[in-house]
Design a protein around this motif. Structure first.
Motif, PDB file in Angstrom:
ATOM      1  N   TYR A  91      -2.448   1.497  -9.120  1.00 24.63           N
ATOM      2  CA  TYR A  91      -2.336   0.072  -9.404  1.00 24.63           C
ATOM      3  C   TYR A  91      -3.103  -0.282 -10.677  1.00 24.63           C
ATOM      4  O   TYR A  91      -4.165   0.243 -10.967  1.00 24.63           O
ATOM      5  CB  TYR A  91      -2.818  -0.764  -8.219  1.00 24.63           C
ATOM      6  CG  TYR A  91      -4.294  -0.685  -7.862  1.00 24.63           C
ATOM      7  CD1 TYR A  91      -5.160  -1.736  -8.186  1.00 24.63           C
ATOM      8  CD2 TYR A  91      -4.822   0.409  -7.188  1.00 24.63           C
ATOM      9  CE1 TYR A  91      -6.498  -1.689  -7.843  1.00 24.63           C
ATOM     10  CE2 TYR A  91      -6.157   0.463  -6.839  1.00 24.63           C
ATOM     11  CZ  TYR A  91      -6.999  -0.582  -7.166  1.00 24.63           C
ATOM     12  OH  TYR A  91      -8.341  -0.536  -6.834  1.00 24.63           O
ATOM     13  N   ARG A 120       6.196  -3.305 -11.706  1.00 21.17           N
ATOM     14  CA  ARG A 120       4.977  -4.008 -12.118  1.00 21.17           C
ATOM     15  C   ARG A 120       4.333  -3.274 -13.287  1.00 21.17           C
ATOM     16  O   ARG A 120       3.918  -2.126 -13.172  1.00 21.17           O
ATOM     17  CB  ARG A 120       4.013  -4.104 -10.938  1.00 21.17           C
ATOM     18  CG  ARG A 120       4.615  -4.910  -9.795  1.00 21.17           C
ATOM     19  CD  ARG A 120       3.885  -4.714  -8.498  1.00 21.17           C
ATOM     20  NE  ARG A 120       4.653  -5.287  -7.387  1.00 21.17           N
ATOM     21  CZ  ARG A 120       4.422  -5.053  -6.110  1.00 21.17           C
ATOM     22  NH1 ARG A 120       3.427  -4.254  -5.757  1.00 21.17           N
ATOM     23  NH2 ARG A 120       5.172  -5.586  -5.173  1.00 21.17           N
ATOM     24  N   SER A 156       1.613  -3.043 -16.700  1.00 19.64           N
ATOM     25  CA  SER A 156       0.242  -3.377 -17.072  1.00 19.64           C
ATOM     26  C   SER A 156       0.170  -3.704 -18.560  1.00 19.64           C
ATOM     27  O   SER A 156       0.958  -3.206 -19.368  1.00 19.64           O
ATOM     28  CB  SER A 156      -0.683  -2.191 -16.765  1.00 19.64           C
ATOM     29  OG  SER A 156      -1.994  -2.429 -17.264  1.00 19.64           O
ATOM     30  N   ALA A 204      -2.317  -4.974  -2.623  1.00 20.26           N
ATOM     31  CA  ALA A 204      -1.470  -3.779  -2.728  1.00 20.26           C
ATOM     32  C   ALA A 204      -1.501  -2.978  -1.430  1.00 20.26           C
ATOM     33  O   ALA A 204      -0.462  -2.477  -0.966  1.00 20.26           O
ATOM     34  CB  ALA A 204      -1.944  -2.920  -3.899  1.00 20.26           C
ATOM     35  N   ALA A 248       2.939   0.499 -12.318  1.00 22.12           N
ATOM     36  CA  ALA A 248       2.395   0.882 -11.018  1.00 22.12           C
ATOM     37  C   ALA A 248       3.329   1.884 -10.354  1.00 22.12           C
ATOM     38  O   ALA A 248       4.497   2.025 -10.737  1.00 22.12           O
ATOM     39  CB  ALA A 248       2.217  -0.352 -10.146  1.00 22.12           C
ATOM     40  N   GLU A 306      -4.596  -5.380 -13.413  1.00 23.34           N
ATOM     41  CA  GLU A 306      -4.183  -6.748 -13.114  1.00 23.34           C
ATOM     42  C   GLU A 306      -3.875  -6.957 -11.633  1.00 23.34           C
ATOM     43  O   GLU A 306      -3.791  -8.102 -11.166  1.00 23.34           O
ATOM     44  CB  GLU A 306      -2.918  -7.096 -13.921  1.00 23.34           C
ATOM     45  CG  GLU A 306      -3.092  -6.999 -15.426  1.00 23.34           C
ATOM     46  CD  GLU A 306      -2.825  -5.593 -15.971  1.00 23.34           C
ATOM     47  OE1 GLU A 306      -2.784  -5.441 -17.197  1.00 23.34           O
ATOM     48  OE2 GLU A 306      -2.657  -4.656 -15.157  1.00 23.34           O
ATOM     49  N   GLU A 307      -3.698  -5.882 -10.893  1.00 21.10           N
ATOM     50  CA  GLU A 307      -3.349  -5.992  -9.480  1.00 21.10           C
ATOM     51  C   GLU A 307      -4.600  -6.084  -8.608  1.00 21.10           C
ATOM     52  O   GLU A 307      -5.678  -5.639  -8.993  1.00 21.10           O
ATOM     53  CB  GLU A 307      -2.521  -4.785  -9.037  1.00 21.10           C
ATOM     54  CG  GLU A 307      -1.139  -4.721  -9.629  1.00 21.10           C
ATOM     55  CD  GLU A 307      -0.320  -3.629  -8.967  1.00 21.10           C
ATOM     56  OE1 GLU A 307       0.264  -3.880  -7.890  1.00 21.10           O
ATOM     57  OE2 GLU A 307      -0.284  -2.514  -9.514  1.00 21.10           O
ATOM     58  N   ASP A 308      -4.399  -6.619  -7.405  1.00 19.44           N
ATOM     59  CA  ASP A 308      -5.471  -6.736  -6.431  1.00 19.44           C
ATOM     60  C   ASP A 308      -5.326  -5.616  -5.401  1.00 19.44           C
ATOM     61  O   ASP A 308      -4.257  -5.451  -4.797  1.00 19.44           O
ATOM     62  CB  ASP A 308      -5.409  -8.104  -5.744  1.00 19.44           C
ATOM     63  CG  ASP A 308      -6.457  -8.240  -4.647  1.00 19.44           C
ATOM     64  OD1 ASP A 308      -7.653  -8.280  -4.977  1.00 19.44           O
ATOM     65  OD2 ASP A 308      -6.056  -8.294  -3.468  1.00 19.44           O
TER      66      ASP A 308
END
Length: 439
Positions: A298, A254, A256, A307, A270, A301-303
């Motif tokens: 993280y 993942r 960014s 996660a 990540a 853009e990640e929650d």
């Protein structure tokens, strides 16, 4: 470069005198840093904050700054591995000018194996200063004190009232001190955060981080007894470790959109790390518990909830009927785009201190973390200026962490230039605002 920057404006002579005073008083910064490094503020556990506040009150006393201790309530920060009072120190001048918060985290990571000397005793080899926290970030505190000492010695008028924010639990923990200050409405003006590098950088933001403490419970018994008398927690944890290892490369896929540092080989990604494992006591006893520390970085853009849920689901599936606890033991929220109207003045001040040319500056983010994501959420403050003493050879978080006196002096000059009323006033948003609006 420095002489060109300083020469602009009617206050050139006084600012040049203050820069010369920084050079003349530079050894006081070494003395300050030696005293700070000698106080163990490592987190975990974070038990040295009161002792550090004692030292800082002594160091700022000659600068006529008003000090106040602000304690974070224990119910907010209590987590595995944490102990000791969370004492934050505010030291400020109040003359009615706009406020510049100078933010420092006072905690360090624990000293890793491999130090050749005592990490709590500052070692000097020529210009190089080595000790736990020398670069991250006690050396930056020494630089700020040096700047204020030079301003006092030369009578340099300041455009901003400095407010030192000496805060707890940035390296780990559930509730960093600056978050508590923000939520209590104790932050004023704009903030210069020293959790960065001594490089020509325009900050683009950073990742968030959370840690999970995973406890796998077994049953203690004599290791020589018949099978079934005990339950080996370490062996029971192996399927969980295997499942987490399998998840690790999936998380690393993942990426960014944050611009990576110039030296990076690719985009920021990540990560999931198994950072520590503790369990067992001796060879003659079946271990009854093993504790695993997980660290998840993280991107913006990640929650966070998703996660965390992903990891807990993997653990639950691997654990089966095992008795397992999963505890959130630390969390720093991502910092979103921290740009704002004060950045041009700070960039120019960095050039005045370090001699950087305008074309050397680049905008980049980091997979490292900051406690200012919480500040942005609590206050709505978007802009956060960034600086520090980190460099590729600083060995931050590793044995032999160091900075140089030359960089401390350069950072002190940058801070002093930015504070000075006579340095590039056309770049100060407050100078462009009618005085009646500054109340």
């Amino acid at each position: 470069m420095q002489s060109l920057e300083i020469s602009a404006g009617a206050g050139a002579t006084r600012l040049a005198d203050a820069f010369a005073a920084i050079e003349r008083l530079s050894e006081t910064a070494v003395d300050d840093l030696r005293r700070m490094v000698a106080v163990d503020t490592s987190f975990p556990p974070g038990a040295g904050y009161d002792a550090f506040a004692d030292v800082m009150e002594q160091l700022v006393a000659p600068l006529a700054l008003d000090c106040e201790r602000v304690i974070v309530p224990e119910e907010l920060w209590r987590a595995p591995g944490a102990r000791g009072r969370r004492t934050n120190l505010l030291a400020r001048r109040s003359s009615g000018r706009p406020v510049l918060g100078l933010n420092f985290h006072v905690d360090t990571v624990p000293a890793a194996p491999g130090w050749t000397g005592d990490p709590l005793q500052l070692a000097r080899d020529g210009d190089r200063l080595t000790g736990l926290g020398a670069a991250d970030m006690k050396g930056s505190i020494a630089a700020a004190l040096l700047a204020l000492r030079a301003a006092q010695a030369t009578g340099l008028p300041l455009a901003y009232d400095p407010m030192l924010l000496l805060c707890t639990d940035e390296e780990a923990g559930l509730y960093p001190g600056v978050r508590y200050l923000a939520e209590q409405g104790r932050l004023e003006g704009h903030v210069l955060n020293f959790n960065g590098s001594a490089m020509p950088r325009i900050w683009a933001g950073c990742f968030g981080l959370f840690t999970l403490t995973v406890r796998v419970h077994g049953k203690a018994a004599h290791a020589g007894e018949q099978r079934g008398a005990g339950a080996n927690a370490i062996e029971a944890a192996l399927p969980i470790l295997s499942a987490l290892s399998a998840l690790k490369p999936l998380v690393a896929q993942r990426t960014s959109a944050l611009p990576p540092p110039p030296q990076a080989a690719g985009p920021l990604t990540a990560s999931l790390d198994i950072s520590a494992i503790h369990g067992g006591q001796c060879g003659g006893q079946i271990p009854s518990e093993v504790e695993i520390l997980l660290c998840r970085r993280y991107g913006p853009e990640e929650d966070f909830a998703a996660a965390r849920r992903e990891i807990e689901t993997v653990i639950a599936q691997a654990a089966g009927a095992l008795d397992v606890d999963v505890i959130l033991s630390g969390h720093l929220a991502p910092t979103s785009d921290p740009s704002g109207p004060h950045w041009p003045r700070w960039q120019t001040a960095l050039s005045a201190g370090f001699g950087y040319a305008p074309e050397e500056f680049a905008r980049w983010g980091a997979s490292g973390c900051s406690d200012f994501g919480w500040v942005q959420q609590a206050t709505g403050m978007q802009e956060v200026l960034l600086t520090g003493l980190g460099k590729p050879d600083s060995r931050i978080h590793a044995p032999g962490e160091s900075t140089t006196l030359a960089d401390i002096v350069a950072l002190a000059k940058s801070v002093l230039a930015y504070l000075s009323a006579e340095f590039r006033p056309e770049l100060s948003p407050e100078a462009m605002t009618p005085k009646k609006d500054l109340a």
